[in-house]
Scaffold this active site. Structure first.
Site, short mmCIF file in Angstrom:
data_model
loop_
_atom_site.label_atom_id
_atom_site.label_comp_id
_atom_site.label_asym_id
_atom_site.label_seq_id
_atom_site.Cartn_x
_atom_site.Cartn_y
_atom_site.Cartn_z
N SER A 202 0.81 -0.95 -0.18
CA SER A 202 0.19 0.17 0.65
C SER A 202 0.72 0.94 -0.16
O SER A 202 0.29 2.54 -1.02
CB SER A 202 -1.16 0.35 1.03
OG SER A 202 -0.29 -0.09 2.21
N HIS A 230 -5.49 -3.99 -1.18
CA HIS A 230 -5.93 -3.15 -1.53
C HIS A 230 -5.97 -3.00 -3.01
O HIS A 230 -5.00 -2.57 -4.33
CB HIS A 230 -4.36 -1.95 -1.56
CG HIS A 230 -4.43 -1.02 -0.57
ND1 HIS A 230 -4.53 0.12 -0.47
CD2 HIS A 230 -3.59 -1.33 1.12
CE1 HIS A 230 -4.61 0.70 0.56
NE2 HIS A 230 -3.54 0.29 1.83
N LYS A 261 -12.88 -0.96 2.17
CA LYS A 261 -11.88 0.61 1.07
C LYS A 261 -12.71 0.20 -0.23
O LYS A 261 -13.86 1.09 -0.24
CB LYS A 261 -10.67 -0.96 0.45
CG LYS A 261 -9.73 0.26 1.92
CD LYS A 261 -8.36 -0.79 1.52
CE LYS A 261 -7.55 0.08 3.04
NZ LYS A 261 -7.55 -0.48 3.87
#
Length: 415
Positions: A202, A230, A261
Site C-alpha cells: 500500500s 488494496h 476500501k
C-alpha cells in the site's frame, strides 16, 4: 487507627500526583520529538460524505479528494447507502454480542457466502476489520512446528499477526525471490511453510510477484497467503484481486481482505479459503471470538457493493485508464511516481517536512492529499500518496496534476 490512615492519605495522593507528572513529562517529550522531526500527523475534519468531492472544515469551497481508499467510488453510491439503511431498519444498530453467543444474523452468513463465491473459495469468515483478520489467522493456524515467511514490507497488521503466533519466523527481502527461495530451503525441516505477502503493497503501489511466488511454493511444498486490501474490487478482469490479475487463483491458499476500501468503504474484513481453515478460525481465532459482530448496516452496504461488482465489471475496468492518465501526466511534469499500473500513486519527495508542507499547499488549491512520513514509511522515504478513484473524472485528474505542478515548482521539486 483511622487518624493514622487519614494522615497517610496526603502522602499517597502526593505520590500519585508525582507519578502522573512524571508520565506527562515523558509523553510531552515523545510528542515534542515527533513535532521536531516534522512527522506530526494532523487530522483534517471532513463535513460531508466520502467521495471525490468533499467539504472540509475551515474551507468555504468544495475540495477534490485524492487520498481515500474509495477505489470504486462506492462509499457514497446511492444503492449502497440504501442497502445500509434497509439493514439498519430491519436488523438494528448492532448485535451487542460476539458471533458464537448471539451475534450471528442471516445477513452475516449471506455475506460470507458471497465473499467466498466472489473469490472462488470454499468458505469465508467475517471480522470487524482486516487488521483483526490478520491478527487472528497466524496464531490459530501455525504452531511451533511450522514456519512463516514474510515479505519485509508487509502491512503492519500482517507483521503484528505473525508476532502473535509461535511459528518459526523468517523475513525475506522485499519482493526478492532469491532470498525467498533461500529461506524456503532453510525451512524444509518444518511441518508447514506459509509464505505471507501483500498482494499490493500500500505504501508504494507495487504488486507482488505472485506467479513466481506460487511457483516457489509448489517447488518447496509451501502454502501462500495474500492480503488483498488494496486489490479487492478492481485488480484483475473481474476485480477479484492480484491472484486473478496474475492467473494464480487456484494456487493461493488463503486470502485476507477488507470491506472498508473498495467494497463500500465502511469497515469489516474477512478471511476466505479452504472450509476446514474457516471452521478452525471460528473455533480458535481470538479477534473473532472476542470482538462484537460486524454491524448490520455495514453488512448490508458491503453486500450490495459485492452485488454491483459481480453484476458488472465496468466500474472495476474504468480504473486502468484513469490511473494511467494521472501517472503519465505527473511523470511528464517531472515527478517521481512509485509503483506501476496501480491507483496508489506515491509522489516521492524524501523529506517529511517537504511532504507535509506540499500537502498543505495542495489543500489551499482545493486538493485533499496527505504527506506520509516515518513511521508509516521508512525514514527518508516521505511521499504524498495520491489515490485514484473510479469516481474521479478526467477533469478532476487534470486539476490535481496542475495543482501538483504549481506546488512542486514553488518548492523546487520540479523545474
Amino acid at each position: 487507627m483511622w487518624l493514622y490512615k487519614l494522615a497517610k492519605c496526603p502522602l499517597k495522593i502526593g505520590r500519585a500526583q508525582s507519578s502522573l507528572a512524571q508520565l506527562r513529562g515523558i509523553l510531552e517529550g515523545e510528542l515534542e520529538t515527533i513535532r521536531g522531526a516534522g512527522t506530526w500527523k494532523s487530522e483534517r475534519i471532513i463535513t460531508s460524505k466520502q467521495g471525490p468531492h468533499i467539504q472540509v472544515e475551515g474551507k468555504n469551497t468544495g475540495i477534490l479528494n485524492f487520498c481515500a481508499n474509495n477505489y470504486l467510488g462506492l462509499s457514497s453510491h446511492p444503492e449502497v447507502i440504501r442497502a445500509g439503511h434497509e439493514a439498519l431498519e430491519q436488523y438494528g444498530a448492532g448485535l451487542s454480542s460476539v458471533r458464537f453467543i448471539c451475534g450471528t444474523q442471516n445477513i452475516h452468513k449471506t455475506l460470507e457466502k458471497k465473499i467466498a463465491q466472489f473469490h472462488q473459495r470454499e468458505d469465508a469468515i467475517l471480522y470487524i476489520s482486516c487488521f483483526d483478520a490478520n491478527a487472528g489467522i497466524f496464531e490459530a493456524l501455525l504452531t511451533p512446528e511450522d514456519a512463516v515467511l514474510s515479505d519485509e514490507l508487509n502491512h503492519a497488521s500482517i507483521i503484528d499477526g505473525i508476532r502473535l503466533c509461535k511459528a518459526n519466523k523468517y523475513r525475506y527481502k522485499h519482493m526478492d525471490l532469491e532470498d525467498l527461495e533461500a529461506k524456503l530451503k532453510e525451512t524444509q525441516k518444518h511441518r508447514l511453510r506459509l509464505i505471507a505477502t501483500d498482494g499490493v503493497f500500500s505504501m508504494d503501489g507495487d504488486i507482488a510477484q505472485l506467479r513466481e511466488i506460487c511457483n516457489l511454493a509448489k517447488q518447496y511444498n509451501a502454502l501462500v497467503f495474500i492480503d488483498e486490501c488494496h486489490a479487492t474490487g478492481f485488480m484483475g478482469p473481474n476485480g477479484r484481486g492480484t491472484d486473478e490479475l496474475l492467473g494464480v487463483m487456484d494456487q493461493v491458499t488463503i486470502v485476507n481482505s477488507t470491506l472498508g476500501k473498495a467494497l463500500g468503504g465502511a469497515a469489516g474484513g474477512y478471511t476466505t479459503g479452504p472450509k476446514p481453515l474457516i471452521d478452525l478460525l471460528r473455533q480458535r481465532s481470538r479477534p473473532y471470538l472476542f470482538s462484537n459482530t460486524l454491524p448490520p448496516a455495514v453488512v448490508g452496504s458491503a453486500s450490495k457493493a459485492l452485488d454491483l461488482l459481480m453484476n458488472s465489471n465496468e466500474i472495476a475496468q474504468s480504473m486502468s485508464a484513469k490511473t494511467a492518465r494521472f501517472r503519465t501526466k505527473m511523470t511528464a511534469a517531472g515527478f517521481t511516481i512509485s509503483g506501476k499500473d496501480h491507483p496508489i500513486c506515491p509522489v516521492m519527495l524524501g523529506d517529511a517536512r517537504l511532504a507535509s508542507a506540499m500537502a498543505d499547499d495542495m489543500l489551499e488549491r482545493g486538493i485533499y492529499v496527505i504527506g506520509f512520513s516515518f513511521p508509516v514509511v521508512p525514514k527518508g522515504k516521505a511521499r504524498i500518496r495520491v489515490q485514484i478513484s473510479a469516481a474521479h473524472s478526467d477533469k478532476d485528474i487534470d486539476t490535481c496534476v496542475q495543482a501538483f505542478t504549481e506546488v512542486g515548482q514553488k518548492h523546487g521539486v520540479i523545474p
